[in-house]
Design a protein around this motif. Structure first.
Motif, mmCIF file in Angstrom:
data_model
loop_
_atom_site.group_PDB
_atom_site.id
_atom_site.type_symbol
_atom_site.label_atom_id
_atom_site.label_comp_id
_atom_site.label_asym_id
_atom_site.label_seq_id
_atom_site.Cartn_x
_atom_site.Cartn_y
_atom_site.Cartn_z
ATOM 1 N N VAL A 107 0.940 -1.191 -0.010
ATOM 2 C CA VAL A 107 -0.129 -0.098 0.029
ATOM 3 C C VAL A 107 0.695 1.278 0.162
ATOM 4 O O VAL A 107 1.635 1.454 0.902
ATOM 5 N N GLU A 108 0.616 2.178 -1.102
ATOM 6 C CA GLU A 108 1.464 3.533 -0.960
ATOM 7 C C GLU A 108 0.755 4.407 -0.181
ATOM 8 O O GLU A 108 -0.424 4.282 -0.297
ATOM 9 N N LEU A 109 1.596 5.024 0.651
ATOM 10 C CA LEU A 109 0.849 6.062 1.497
ATOM 11 C C LEU A 109 0.868 7.347 0.704
ATOM 12 O O LEU A 109 1.926 7.668 -0.040
ATOM 13 N N PRO A 110 -0.090 8.172 0.774
ATOM 14 C CA PRO A 110 -0.169 9.675 0.310
ATOM 15 C C PRO A 110 0.911 10.488 0.831
ATOM 16 O O PRO A 110 1.396 10.336 1.850
ATOM 17 N N ALA A 111 1.481 11.086 -0.318
ATOM 18 C CA ALA A 111 2.726 12.249 0.201
ATOM 19 C C ALA A 111 2.118 13.173 1.136
ATOM 20 O O ALA A 111 0.892 13.700 1.039
ATOM 21 N N GLY A 112 2.857 13.719 2.251
ATOM 22 C CA GLY A 112 2.376 14.579 2.965
ATOM 23 C C GLY A 112 2.564 14.199 4.243
ATOM 24 O O GLY A 112 2.447 14.511 5.333
#
Length: 112
Positions: A107-112
């Motif tokens: 799962v890729e986490l959202p940037a930020g």
């Protein structure tokens, strides 16, 4: 529910009384009974053993634990575990503990 095929697909553990009760409902659509690999209780038990691991792994982070109430759970009897970080380590470690009761995905986490 398969509306295009005008049928109801029911995943369940084999149970003659349940099947008979369902047949007696007179639903007016074809009912397609399919054997579920695991019961909801078994799926919930796997889920409940996974949740305490959130925040307590090394090299990867568990960011999502499915509840087994989706197509993957019904058709394959697995709980999806979304991880961020070392996917191969997560598959190896969680697979050793939970075997074929889980599917580990990146799962890729959202940037930020």
């Amino acid at each position: 529910m398969d509306t295009a095929g005008d049928r109801l697909i029911v995943y369940r553990r084999t149970d003659a009384r349940f099947d008979a009760a369902l047949a007696g409902l007179g639903l007016g659509v074809h009912v397609d009974l399919r054997d579920a690999p695991r019961s909801r209780k078994e799926m919930r038990a796997t889920h409940d053993r996974l949740v305490p691991l959130v925040g307590h792994t090394t090299g990867y982070r568990i960011v999502r634990v499915g509840r087994g109430g989706d197509d993957l759970g019904f058709t394959r009897g697995v709980v999806e575990v979304g991880v961020n970080g070392d996917l191969q380590r997560a598959k190896r470690e969680l697979g050793a503990e939970f075997g074929d009761r889980i599917q580990v995905v990146a799962v890729e986490l959202p940037a930020g």
